[in-house]
Every structure is written in structure tokens, then in C-alpha cells.
Scaffold this motif. Structure first.
Motif, PDB file in Angstrom:
ATOM      1  N   CYS A   1       2.709   3.031   3.096  1.00  0.00           N
ATOM      2  CA  CYS A   1       3.011   1.751   3.761  1.00  0.00           C
ATOM      3  C   CYS A   1       1.423   0.746   3.644  1.00  0.00           C
ATOM      4  N   GLY A   2       2.036  -0.162   4.492  1.00  0.00           N
ATOM      5  CA  GLY A   2       1.180  -1.181   4.801  1.00  0.00           C
ATOM      6  C   GLY A   2       0.942  -2.631   3.478  1.00  0.00           C
ATOM      7  N   TYR A   3       0.885  -3.640   4.074  1.00  0.00           N
ATOM      8  CA  TYR A   3       1.315  -4.469   2.847  1.00  0.00           C
ATOM      9  C   TYR A   3      -0.295  -5.789   3.648  1.00  0.00           C
ATOM     10  N   SER A   4      -0.354  -6.270   2.068  1.00  0.00           N
ATOM     11  CA  SER A   4      -1.072  -8.117   2.487  1.00  0.00           C
ATOM     12  C   SER A   4      -0.946  -8.961   1.527  1.00  0.00           C
TER      13      SER A   4
ATOM     14  N   PHE B   1       0.734  -1.468  -0.235  1.00  0.00           N
ATOM     15  CA  PHE B   1      -0.094  -0.101  -0.288  1.00  0.00           C
ATOM     16  C   PHE B   1       1.156   1.157   0.047  1.00  0.00           C
ATOM     17  N   GLU B   2       0.249   2.233  -0.372  1.00  0.00           N
ATOM     18  CA  GLU B   2       1.017   3.593  -0.748  1.00  0.00           C
ATOM     19  C   GLU B   2       0.152   4.203   1.186  1.00  0.00           C
TER      20      GLU B   2
ATOM     21  N   HIS C   1      -1.963  -9.862   6.889  1.00  0.00           N
ATOM     22  CA  HIS C   1      -1.665  -8.464   6.691  1.00  0.00           C
ATOM     23  C   HIS C   1      -1.158  -7.414   8.403  1.00  0.00           C
ATOM     24  N   VAL C   2      -0.919  -6.444   7.400  1.00  0.00           N
ATOM     25  CA  VAL C   2       0.148  -5.646   7.892  1.00  0.00           C
ATOM     26  C   VAL C   2      -0.046  -4.112   8.288  1.00  0.00           C
ATOM     27  N   THR C   3      -0.301  -3.539   9.039  1.00  0.00           N
ATOM     28  CA  THR C   3      -0.175  -1.922   9.592  1.00  0.00           C
ATOM     29  C   THR C   3       0.963  -1.205  10.195  1.00  0.00           C
ATOM     30  N   PRO C   4       1.842  -0.766   9.636  1.00  0.00           N
ATOM     31  CA  PRO C   4       3.272  -0.701  10.101  1.00  0.00           C
ATOM     32  C   PRO C   4       3.043   0.811  11.181  1.00  0.00           C
ATOM     33  N   GLU C   5       2.542   1.157  10.749  1.00  0.00           N
ATOM     34  CA  GLU C   5       2.409   2.513  11.266  1.00  0.00           C
ATOM     35  C   GLU C   5       2.629   3.300  13.331  1.00  0.00           C
TER      36      GLU C   5
HETATM   37  C1  SAM Z   1      -2.434  -4.253   5.374  1.00  0.00           C
HETATM   38  S1  SAM Z   1      -3.614  -2.849   5.272  1.00  0.00           S
HETATM   39  C2  SAM Z   1      -5.627  -3.274   5.325  1.00  0.00           C
HETATM   40  C3  SAM Z   1      -6.053  -4.378   4.849  1.00  0.00           C
HETATM   41  C4  SAM Z   1      -7.563  -5.496   5.832  1.00  0.00           C
HETATM   42  N1  SAM Z   1      -8.663  -4.108   5.885  1.00  0.00           N
HETATM   43  C5  SAM Z   1      -7.088  -5.851   7.263  1.00  0.00           C
HETATM   44  O1  SAM Z   1      -6.434  -5.507   7.829  1.00  0.00           O
HETATM   45  O2  SAM Z   1      -7.165  -6.826   6.575  1.00  0.00           O
HETATM   46  C6  SAM Z   1      -3.658  -1.846   6.356  1.00  0.00           C
HETATM   47  C7  SAM Z   1      -2.168  -0.694   6.297  1.00  0.00           C
HETATM   48  O3  SAM Z   1      -2.005   0.055   4.719  1.00  0.00           O
HETATM   49  C8  SAM Z   1      -2.084   1.320   4.573  1.00  0.00           C
HETATM   50  N2  SAM Z   1      -3.421   1.555   3.346  1.00  0.00           N
HETATM   51  C9  SAM Z   1      -2.818   2.957   2.727  1.00  0.00           C
HETATM   52  N3  SAM Z   1      -3.701   2.564   1.802  1.00  0.00           N
HETATM   53  C10 SAM Z   1      -4.702   1.605   1.813  1.00  0.00           C
HETATM   54  C11 SAM Z   1      -5.952   1.554   1.795  1.00  0.00           C
HETATM   55  N4  SAM Z   1      -6.703   2.384   0.763  1.00  0.00           N
HETATM   56  N5  SAM Z   1      -6.588   1.121   2.375  1.00  0.00           N
HETATM   57  C12 SAM Z   1      -6.666   0.384   3.279  1.00  0.00           C
HETATM   58  N6  SAM Z   1      -5.505  -0.142   3.874  1.00  0.00           N
HETATM   59  C13 SAM Z   1      -4.557   1.053   3.223  1.00  0.00           C
HETATM   60  C14 SAM Z   1      -2.850   1.646   5.756  1.00  0.00           C
HETATM   61  O4  SAM Z   1      -2.247   3.252   6.559  1.00  0.00           O
HETATM   62  C15 SAM Z   1      -2.045   0.532   6.522  1.00  0.00           C
HETATM   63  O5  SAM Z   1      -0.877   0.237   7.254  1.00  0.00           O
END
Ligand code: SAM
Length: 304
Positions: A145-148, A142-143, A161-165
Motif C-alpha cells: 500500500c502507499g502512493y506518491s 507501493f506494495e 504522498h499517502v500512507t494509508p495504514e
Molecule cells: C508514500 S510512501 C512515502 C513517501 C515519502 N517518504 C514521503 O512521505 O514523502 C509511504 C507509504 O508507502 C508504503 N511503502 C511501501 N514500500 C515502501 C518503501 N520501500 N519505502 C517507503 N514507503 C513504502 C508505506 O508503508 C506507506 O504506506
């Protein structure tokens, strides 16, 4: 929002002539419960929606909130309904908070040195590709940050699924359908912890078909460097069992870092990211992270 996808998923299943056999919906605690939109404002609201679609299955809808009542911040929510007895199956779900800062930084697209990273590189550098190396991984960055990722190998499927903030970092790991006797529960958990270095985590193992076939997965987990602060077993319909445990980085580590244990309560307002263990990577060291340069061969090109 997740439950709003149910009608579309049922529609797609019908197009593929896949009849509805069973449903399981599970989650831990929301970090920001007040920010959740309908129908996720409470578990009872979620159960109402699930019952509307799945309450007619033979087992009826079964909803549980499990955890030690003395620890309201650590609960596991599960909804389960089935039309028929389940095939033998083991599922592991892990929720991790307070990720090690250095580990979390891998999941930012632009690195401190200006290098722009891609999902494939994140999969390799984080150690995710080593959790079950046979898995074919479909990863997404993701832009900014973030990864799936979703991964598959035969009947085994996995998702991360990673939220690194900083301040609300979170990673989830799930694997199901694997040959339970070929993989050791403790080894998989250790490999996942090495990717993220959380200050707190929970594991929920769901077993259908009896503990006999579940091998190590039917046992309680012991995790080096972490204390277990919650263990609950819950029977499910059709002979299923759910074993839930939660862990926090242990006292010994906290004391050696010169910090009181109270800072580990990541569901409270304070930020675990400011914890000395997280900041200085001491927890990461204790779990014996591989040196970063080991995880990527020199000159290897991952992003095109
Ligand atoms: C990995 S995604 C979440 C995926 C899914 N909601 C889950 O948790 O199963 C969350 C990360 O991606 C980033 N991100 C960036 N753009 C996003 C978007 N359009 N939708 C969701 N997360 C986004 C968030 O800030 C966060 O760090």
C-alpha cells in the motif's frame, strides 16, 4: 533521511548549470519522532545540517518553529535562506492525519474484492485527478500500500504522498507556482479534503511578492466541518509571509457521532482510526463525497 540527499541534489543542479538561489525546508510534527534517524532526531539537528550547506546565502539561515505554545502537538517547522529577492510565488502545504478508512482503502493495491489496483486507478478513484485537472500526473503505487505522485502544469508543480495504514494514516499535499488569481484557495483545499477525509489537518501558505498578487491565498481559511484551533503568521526574509492554520473535525460532527472531541488528538498515542466518524464515514458524508461509482466511468480501463 531526506536531508542526506542535499549533496546529490546540489551536484545535479551544478551539472545542469543551475545556481543556488534559495532553499526552503518545512515540515509539521513527526508522528513517531523517536523512530527518526539522524539528522532528523530534532529540528536543531536538521537546522545544523541546513546551515552547513545554505547558511552562507545572503539572507543567512533562518529557522522558525511556529504554533500556539499551548498546543505542543501542532507545530510547523521552517528553514529558509535566499541569495536574492524571491519572485512572486504562492505555496500551499497540507498535512492530513486520521484519514477516512474508505478513502484510505483506495491506496491499497489489493482491494477487499481481490481487485488489484494501480497508481493510475488510485489517482482517478481518490479524486486526486480532479484537484487541478490540468496537471500532468506521474504517479507511483507501493506494495502492499502507499502512493506518491508528482504533477506539473506550466510553472505549477504539485506533489502528494499517502500512507494509508490504519493507526498512523497520513497524506500530504503541496502545490506551488500556480496562478494564484486563477485558483481559489478554499476550492483547492476542499478538493484535497474530499480525497482523504482527514480528522485533522494543517495548512501552511507561503507568499512571496506581497499579498496583493496572492488573491484568496493571503486570507484565513474557513473549512466546513472543521474548527480552526491554531492560526499563526510569520514574516520571512525578503518580504515573505507564512500563514499556518490547523483544524480538527468540528464539535457538531463529533457530537452527532456520539463521541467526545478528545478522540481527535491524533498526535497522542490513541488511534484516530478507531474514531466513529472515521469508521462510519460520517465525516466523509458531511464533506459530500461523490459516490465512488461517479468517479470512474463504467468499463473504464486504468491499469494495464
Ligand atoms: C508514500 S510512501 C512515502 C513517501 C515519502 N517518504 C514521503 O512521505 O514523502 C509511504 C507509504 O508507502 C508504503 N511503502 C511501501 N514500500 C515502501 C518503501 N520501500 N519505502 C517507503 N514507503 C513504502 C508505506 O508503508 C506507506 O504506506
Amino acid at each position: 533521511m531526506l536531508l542526506l540527499t542535499i549533496p546529490r541534489i546540489l551536484e545535479l543542479a551544478e551539472e545542469l548549470c543551475m545556481p543556488l538561489a534559495a532553499v526552503k525546508y518545512s515540515r509539521g510534527m513527526f508522528i513517531f519522532p523517536g523512530a527518526q534517524p539522524a539528522p532528523h532526531r530534532s529540528f536543531s539537528e536538521e537546522v545544523d545540517v541546513l546551515n552547513r550547506y545554505f547558511g552562507h546565502l545572503k539572507s543567512g539561515g533562518n529557522a522558525y518553529v511556529i504554533g500556539d505554545p499551548a498546543k505542543p502537538g501542532q507545530k510547523w517547522h521552517i528553514y529558509y535562506a535566499t541569495e536574492q529577492p524571491e519572485q512572486p510565488m504562492v505555496t500551499l502545504e497540507m498535512c492530513m492525519t486520521g484519514l477516512d478508512k474508505k478513502k484510505a482503502s483506495v491506496f491499497f493495491k489489493t482491494q477487499a474484492d481481490g481487485h488489484v489496483s494501480c497508481a493510475k486507478e488510485m489517482t482517478k478513484l481518490s479524486g486526486i485527478s480532479d484537484i487541478i485537472p490540468e496537471m500532468e500526473v506521474c504517479d507511483f503505487d507501493f506494495e502492499p500500500c502507499g502512493y506518491s505522485m508528482n504533477a506539473i502544469n506550466g510553472s505549477a508543480v504539485s506533489t502528494i504522498h499517502v500512507t494509508p495504514e490504519d493507526g498512523f494514516s497520513y497524506a500530504s499535499y503541496e502545490v506551488m507556482g500556480m496562478d494564484a488569481s486563477a485558483l481559489a484557495y478554499g476550492d483547492i483545499v476542499k478538493r484535497v479534503l474530499r480525497c482523504f477525509g482527514p480528522s485533522e489537518f494543517s495548512v501552511a501558505v507561503t507568499i512571496f511578492g506581497g499579498r496583493g498578487h496572492a488573491a484568496t491565498w493571503g486570507k484565513k481559511l474557513e473549512a466546513e466541518a472543521y474548527d480552526c484551533n491554531n492560526v499563526v503568521e510569520q514574516e520571512l526574509p525578503c518580504g515573505g509571509v507564512l500563514i499556518y492554520q490547523s483544524f480538527a473535525a468540528n464539535e457538531e460532527v463529533a457530537v452527532s457521532a456520539g463521541s467526545p472531541r478528545s478522540v481527535f488528538h491524533c498526535f497522542e498515542a490513541e488511534s484516530v482510526q478507531s474514531h466513529p466518524l472515521v469508521k462510519e464515514g460520517k465525516l466523509a458524508n458531511l464533506l459530500a463525497w461523490r459516490a465512488e461509482e461517479d468517479s470512474l466511468e463504467e468499463g473504464a480501463v486504468l491499469c494495464e
